[in-house]
Enzyme design. Structure first.
Site, PDB file in Angstrom:
ATOM      1  N   ASP A  34      53.542 -16.510  48.626  1.00 34.02           N
ATOM      2  CA  ASP A  34      54.930 -16.914  48.815  1.00 34.02           C
ATOM      3  C   ASP A  34      55.237 -17.323  50.257  1.00 34.02           C
ATOM      4  OD1 ASP A  34      57.405 -17.438  47.633  1.00 34.02           O
ATOM      5  OD2 ASP A  34      58.249 -15.548  48.341  1.00 34.02           O
ATOM      6  N   PRO A 112      44.731 -20.138  46.501  1.00 33.60           N
ATOM      7  CA  PRO A 112      45.531 -18.957  46.167  1.00 33.60           C
ATOM      8  C   PRO A 112      45.747 -18.042  47.362  1.00 33.60           C
ATOM      9  CG  PRO A 112      43.723 -19.276  44.617  1.00 33.60           C
ATOM     10  CD  PRO A 112      43.465 -20.180  45.774  1.00 33.60           C
ATOM     11  N   SER A 542      14.303   0.611  31.474  1.00 32.15           N
ATOM     12  CA  SER A 542      14.546  -0.780  31.889  1.00 32.15           C
ATOM     13  C   SER A 542      15.736  -1.380  31.142  1.00 32.15           C
ATOM     14  CB  SER A 542      13.291  -1.644  31.698  1.00 32.15           C
ATOM     15  OG  SER A 542      12.684  -1.461  30.454  1.00 32.15           O
TER      16      SER A 542
END
Length: 640
Positions: A34, A112, A542
């Protein structure tokens, strides 16, 4: 009338030609949530008259509907395209926009502001020449300001505009502006950001965006648009460097033409110049520089060309053409910065793919040297990187590749990391330098090879890899298999999970990172045993497919036999010969497979042993029968 039409056509042609030859500037906007990034880009698009009538009408309608600006145009709506962004009033994805002025073309990435979207910010910044770092005048420098400044510096952006926005909300105060500028210059001094230009503005009202503001008469610098139109960008430095062109495509339209196509990412190439092909090191002379519009005498950074050479040289996609007198380096081990971009953590020892330019190679990431707290620039010890974290580590690739340090050339020093199974991009990185051992450690040629050792033993070497949950019966079955093979005169060795952890892997725990390293070491040992001509039996939980596939890739086709010892979790818990499941259920044993750590069953094992239907003796017989049949196929009969 025809005369007027001709004049109009000439004007259009001149305009298009002028537009085609304008320089291109890529820049990003970044900052905290903002702070006004999307509003600023919307204002730039609006004032550069890059909106069509229907876009403007839609903006007016949307602005009235949203109503956040009291009926005035809400420029952020031009950029915040995702529905989630409009609902939350934030930018999530990287939004790219194109616009143009009389002097330059621009591509802007609105990145962003949220911390969890740092990977998106890295994506937008990776190709940018300038960063516009927006700061809310009311809030001053925030944690995200420091974070984005560090990322901007890391990615090689040397020009930063400190856009101190929303100055209208602090009465266009010069004191507020000066205080923020002083604080930011102290921050920039901690990074490699070389050029900072601070501009006071209100994106909403248009102050100092494209025209000087009457409300900041105390400011005598450029407007944002004036700065963007005149700043000297990275191509100037790249063009003055040494010639580099990664080969994107070997161009063979017919038997008479063989060219090598790509984009020049550094320096200048002239017809008749000597070039070196890397990694092979072969040299030749440039015969032609071919483009769609005809041959050139020279090509510069940024141009896409096809090069023909005077000599027939074996060149493939991913190779690099370099100036013969200033070639790139070639290595297979590096130090690098890595930015992790996946929800799954980076696991040192796991095999990934690296893509640098058009070259894709196998990649193994070594132990982390440190990760960086991007808020404080502090270096912290770490074993792995989580989503959005940044660290420094050593890398090893499976073949030598041509490169430059990222700070010298972003195109030949930047790379992405790809997951081998999902093919998703999971990280990005910047090469620092080649490790010295990559130049000093070489394979030693040996006279006696695997085939000779196997012939002496009269058998075909193999890895028999038993995987399954704890308590499935892997060790019991493996022990029976070895006894039966020994009775048949086979030369074997059994690598058992618990036994190996008393020596070779005694320094490893049971975290996901340590499990990956545990299997990496065992896979390498099994490979050596196969090279020695042995049948290596490996009994390990594994749990991860990626590591089992890596172990398979260490030996030749047909030498790896994956055996899934399949036991339901409830059955394994009832057996619980070591009492481990009880401890895990009580919370006394963390990262236990099947309880709080995942087990990924094999998808296409060579053998599937269902222990609810077969006894250990029957399971062992099934494995031995498979191996003996395998031996017959290889040798024409069982050898003893």
């Amino acid at each position: 009338m025809a005369h007027v039409s001709n004049l109009i056509a000439e004007d259009i042609e001149q305009y298009l030609e002028a537009h085609q030859h304008k320089g291109l500037l890529r820049f990003i906007t970044c900052g905290s949530v903002d702070d006004g990034k999307s509003t600023l880009i919307g204002r730039l698009l609006y004032e550069s008259k890059m909106l069509f009538a229907d876009q403007l009408a839609a903006l007016e309608a949307d602005s009235k509907k949203v109503g956040t600006q009291g009926g005035a145009l809400d420029f952020a709506l031009l950029v915040d395209g995702l529905a989630a962004e409009r609902e939350q009033g934030i930018t999530i994805d990287v939004a790219y926009r194109f616009f143009s002025t009389d002097r330059r073309k621009f591509i802007v990435a609105d990145t962003p502001g949220h911390e969890q979207y740092n990977r998106n910010m890295v994506t937008g910044a990776s190709t940018a020449d300038v960063a516009i770092l927006i700061v809310d005048a009311r809030k001053g420098l925030l944690t995200q300001t420091r974070r984005h400044s560090y990322i901007v510096s890391l990615l090689g952006i040397r020009h930063v505009v400190l856009a101190i926005n929303k100055l209208d909300l602090v009465d266009y105060s010069k004191d507020v502006f000066d205080r923020i500028v002083d604080e930011y210059r102290a921050l920039a001094a901690q990074t490699s950001i070389a050029h900072v230009v601070a501009i006071p503005m209100s994106a909403l009202n248009g102050d100092n965006v494209t025209v000087p503001s009457e409300r900041t008469r105390w400011y005598h610098g450029p407007t944002l648009m004036a700065y963007l139109e005149t700043v000297e960008i990275g191509d100037d430095a790249a063009q003055s460097g040494a010639f580099r062109m990664p080969v994107q495509w070997v161009n063979r339209p017919n038997a008479d033409f063989r060219g090598f196509s790509g984009r020049v990412v550094g320096g200048t190439l002239r017809r008749g110049a000597r070039v070196r092909v890397l990694p092979s090191g072969r040299e030749s002379t440039v015969e032609r520089i071919v483009t769609f519009d005809g041959d050139l005498e020279q090509a510069v950074t940024g141009q896409s060309i096809t090069v023909t050479l005077t000599d027939e040289i074996d060149i493939s996609r991913g190779d690099m053409l370099c100036a013969a007198d200033a070639p790139a380096s070639v290595a297979d081990q590096f130090e690098a910065n890595v930015v992790w971009m996946s929800d799954e953590p980076m696991l040192p020892g796991r095999k990934y793919l690296m893509k640098l330019g058009a070259k894709t190679v196998g990649l193994s990431i070594g132990p982390l040297k440190y990760k960086v707290n991007v808020n404080t620039m502090e270096r912290l010890p770490a074993k792995t990187l989580e989503l959005n974290e940044i660290g420094v580590c050593n890398l090893h690739v499976d073949q030598g590749i041509a490169f430059d340090a990222y700070q010298e050339n972003r195109d030949t020093g930047g790379f992405i990391i790809i997951d081998r199974l999902s093919n998703a991009t999971v990280g990005a990185g910047m090469l620092h330098f080649a490790l010295r051992r990559s130049q000093n450690v070489h394979w030693q040629a040996l006279e006696i090879n695997k085939d000779a050792r196997a012939r002496l033993k009269g058998q075909t070497p193999a890895v028999v890899w038993l995987t399954g949950l704890s308590g499935a019966g892997k060790s019991t079955i493996a022990n029976l298999v070895e006894k039966k093979l020994h009775a048949l005169g086979r030369h074997t060795y059994l690598l058992d999970g618990d036994n190996v952890r008393h020596g070779l892997c005694m320094d490893l725990g049971f975290t996901e990172v340590d499990r990956v390293e545990n299997i990496r070491r065992v896979g390498e040992v099994a490979k050596l045993m196969v090279d020695a001509g042995l049948i290596a039996l490996v009994s390990f939980i594994s749990p991860f497919r990626a590591e089992r596939e890596t172990a398979r890739g260490l030996v030749a086709d047909g030498e790896f036999v994956e055996v899934f010892v399949d036991t339901p979790l409830a059955v394994a818990e009832r057996r619980d010969p070591k009492g481990l499941y009880k401890k895990a259920r009580r919370g006394e044993l963390k990262n236990f497979t099947g309880i709080d750590s995942a087990y990924e069953p094999p998808e296409n094992p060579e053998l599937h042993i269902d222990t609810t239907k077969l006894t250990p003796e029957e399971a062992a017989e099934k494995i031995v029968a498979y191996l003996c049949e395998d031996q017959r196929r290889d040798s024409g009969g069982v050898r003893s």
